[in-house]
Motif scaffolding. Sequence first.
Motif, PDB file in Angstrom:
ATOM      1  N   UNK A 175     -15.112 -11.041  -1.461  1.00 49.83           N
ATOM      2  CA  UNK A 175     -16.048  -9.957  -1.141  1.00 49.83           C
ATOM      3  C   UNK A 175     -15.416  -8.795  -0.404  1.00 49.83           C
ATOM      4  N   UNK A 176     -14.141  -8.528  -0.702  1.00 55.16           N
ATOM      5  CA  UNK A 176     -13.439  -7.459   0.000  1.00 55.16           C
ATOM      6  C   UNK A 176     -13.796  -6.088  -0.562  1.00 55.16           C
ATOM      7  N   UNK A 177     -13.814  -5.086   0.320  1.00 58.24           N
ATOM      8  CA  UNK A 177     -13.791  -3.685  -0.086  1.00 58.24           C
ATOM      9  C   UNK A 177     -12.347  -3.235   0.026  1.00 58.24           C
ATOM     10  N   UNK A 178     -11.817  -2.638  -1.031  1.00 57.99           N
ATOM     11  CA  UNK A 178     -10.407  -2.241  -1.014  1.00 57.99           C
ATOM     12  C   UNK A 178     -10.308  -0.725  -1.211  1.00 57.99           C
ATOM     13  N   UNK A 179      -9.548  -0.085  -0.336  1.00 57.89           N
ATOM     14  CA  UNK A 179      -9.348   1.360  -0.406  1.00 57.89           C
ATOM     15  C   UNK A 179      -7.886   1.643  -0.707  1.00 57.89           C
ATOM     16  N   UNK A 180      -7.636   2.434  -1.743  1.00 57.08           N
ATOM     17  CA  UNK A 180      -6.282   2.861  -2.088  1.00 57.08           C
ATOM     18  C   UNK A 180      -6.305   4.318  -2.490  1.00 57.08           C
ATOM     19  N   UNK A 181      -5.505   5.144  -1.855  1.00 56.93           N
ATOM     20  CA  UNK A 181      -5.561   6.587  -2.105  1.00 56.93           C
ATOM     21  C   UNK A 181      -4.805   6.957  -3.375  1.00 56.93           C
ATOM     22  N   UNK A 182      -3.490   6.729  -3.391  1.00 57.53           N
ATOM     23  CA  UNK A 182      -2.671   7.061  -4.553  1.00 57.53           C
ATOM     24  C   UNK A 182      -2.660   5.929  -5.575  1.00 57.53           C
ATOM     25  N   UNK A 183      -2.064   6.209  -6.733  1.00 58.18           N
ATOM     26  CA  UNK A 183      -1.978   5.210  -7.800  1.00 58.18           C
ATOM     27  C   UNK A 183      -1.114   4.037  -7.331  1.00 58.18           C
ATOM     28  N   UNK A 184      -1.704   2.825  -7.323  1.00 58.62           N
ATOM     29  CA  UNK A 184      -0.997   1.656  -6.829  1.00 58.62           C
ATOM     30  C   UNK A 184      -0.926   0.529  -7.852  1.00 58.62           C
ATOM     31  N   UNK A 185      -1.337   0.807  -9.092  1.00 61.30           N
ATOM     32  CA  UNK A 185      -1.302  -0.217 -10.131  1.00 61.30           C
ATOM     33  C   UNK A 185      -0.049  -0.142 -10.977  1.00 61.30           C
ATOM     34  N   UNK A 186       0.077  -1.075 -11.906  1.00 58.69           N
ATOM     35  CA  UNK A 186       1.238  -1.144 -12.796  1.00 58.69           C
ATOM     36  C   UNK A 186       0.875  -1.027 -14.263  1.00 58.69           C
ATOM     37  N   UNK A 187      -0.338  -0.506 -14.555  1.00 57.24           N
ATOM     38  CA  UNK A 187      -0.827  -0.337 -15.931  1.00 57.24           C
ATOM     39  C   UNK A 187      -0.806  -1.649 -16.711  1.00 57.24           C
ATOM     40  N   UNK A 188      -0.975  -2.761 -16.012  1.00 56.82           N
ATOM     41  CA  UNK A 188      -0.997  -4.062 -16.677  1.00 56.82           C
ATOM     42  C   UNK A 188       0.354  -4.569 -17.098  1.00 56.82           C
ATOM     43  N   UNK A 189       1.428  -3.891 -16.688  1.00 57.15           N
ATOM     44  CA  UNK A 189       2.762  -4.275 -17.147  1.00 57.15           C
ATOM     45  C   UNK A 189       3.681  -4.715 -16.016  1.00 57.15           C
ATOM     46  N   UNK A 190       3.692  -3.987 -14.919  1.00 59.35           N
ATOM     47  CA  UNK A 190       4.630  -4.280 -13.831  1.00 59.35           C
ATOM     48  C   UNK A 190       3.985  -5.191 -12.798  1.00 59.35           C
ATOM     49  N   UNK A 191       4.690  -6.224 -12.339  1.00 60.99           N
ATOM     50  CA  UNK A 191       4.155  -7.096 -11.280  1.00 60.99           C
ATOM     51  C   UNK A 191       4.316  -6.451  -9.909  1.00 60.99           C
TER      52      UNK A 191
END
Length: 566
Positions: free
Chosen positions: A83-99
């Motif tokens: 049940x966390x609320x998560x805040x991230x300003x800039x792009x922090x994902x890996x587009x499903x490719x990078x771990x």
Amino acid sequence: MNAIDKFKLLVHVARWRLTWNKRDIDYLPPKSPGGKFITARQAAALIESGRTIFSCGMAGHARCSIFYWAIRERFERSGQPNGLTWIGVGAQGGRGRAPGTIEEIAFPGLITRYIVGHAETSKAQLRLADEGHLDLHTMPQGVMSFLARGQGEGEQELVTEIGVNSFLDPRVGTGTAVTPHTREQFVEVREGKLAYRLPKIDVAMFSAPYADAEGNIYFTNASSITENVECAHAAHRNGGLVLAAVSAIVEKDESRIGIPAERVSHVVVNPRNEQTGSVPQHRFWPMFTVGSTEDTAESVAKLKFINTVLKITPVRGPVENALARMAAALFTTESRPGAIVNIGVGLPEEVSRLLYESGLYKDLTFTSETGVYGGLPTPGIFFGGSINPERIEPSSWIFKLYEKDLETAVLGFLQVDSEGNVNVSKRGSRMLDYVGPGGFPNIVHGARSIIFVGSWMAKARMSVANGKLRIETPGKHKFIEKVDEVTFSAKEALAAGKRVFYVTNVGVFRLTERGLELIRVMPGVDPKRDIVDACPARVYLPETGMPETVPENVVTGENFRLGWKS
């Protein structure tokens, strides 16, 4: 770059690719000072369900991977935290490719509310939103960094003109809520402006280069700081946790402390911390650091080679190169030596390349939303950094600078409409297609001149021959009657007296009181037949006659030279 250097870089990329999933969440240094120093597993165990987490980093810069992995393992074993609320300003994902990105913690129930400036790279979270497992919210990156800083100073909201008459304005669009089922809002109209807020930050989570034995944090040899300082001060003031991951323990140096130990709850040492994508902090690349005097040409070649190997750098053809030359030539008339500039990702990066190749970049101060000031912007996986930066500051510092000193912005677009409004935030109807506004609303609010650069149509076939452009097969129009989401308000820009241009394959348009005016056209393109009559958006020809024809040297690149226009 010689063959030996290329081979070394291939080894560098291969080593990173073969080991990028390695981690040890139970690691403690052999001579741990104790006190604030704990393992990543212990840090994850401190996070209570229902809390609001703020994580930092952008693209490949300063990813706090060790925390993501530790939280994921705890959740998979125990179902906690949830049940966390998560805040991230800039792009922090890996587009499903990078771990090692925020996508590691994309499990139903773990995060139930995700508030982000740039969502496109967090594909796993977008999939959860698509499936109804989490509420997705978005805000401008600058607004989020100001709100985090404000919480550190005891302020809970920001009242601003940023976002007025865009989709973030509840009178025009959806506000901060992106998912259709979301009822909560983090923005409201207040006397013609917008009042934004964020939930109280309970946990700050970030990666930094070093800590000393007392727990003081150092940003020496970092490639960016992003919101590390803002979120740490906010969580500390709110009585929460401040968790820092560092690559090593160093000797105390009062003059270099970035965050004092009294504002840090715990420190995790992770020897595999990265300075930026593929570059471990313990073997940091000086080119990204303040005070560096690395050879710019060699650094550019090095980064280009890696992006090419990773297939991140797009292959540009004659049509795209002509478009970039048009935009660069326009830039030299709309900007000036000494200007502070922001260059976006994608085709705008080609403008940056031409400014570099011409040598004009030496007359400019480039900046990034990450807080990097000066030097030459880095592309691809390294976007958000700079070669030989003059300063590296927190994000809120750079966004404050934009409000008063940003001269020119060169940005991309997804759609443009008859009024001159621009959509950069919504690629399609699915949550999986959502991009988010990123730092765009703050940038266009501050910039005096804005040059949008993009294709006239999507998936069209065009060619350049004999100095002329030929549209072989039309594609999907990007200039339409009404954009799917207003990220840039033409009405607000006109009221503020901004100069706004749209550079495309077929020519250049200018924003005027009556709408889009075609001021330059590519040779081979008939202004009325191919643009005015064929385009779903309303386009006007100049009242004084026909638009200017783009010079042949811009089209072909032969004898093309960039220089400042007086």
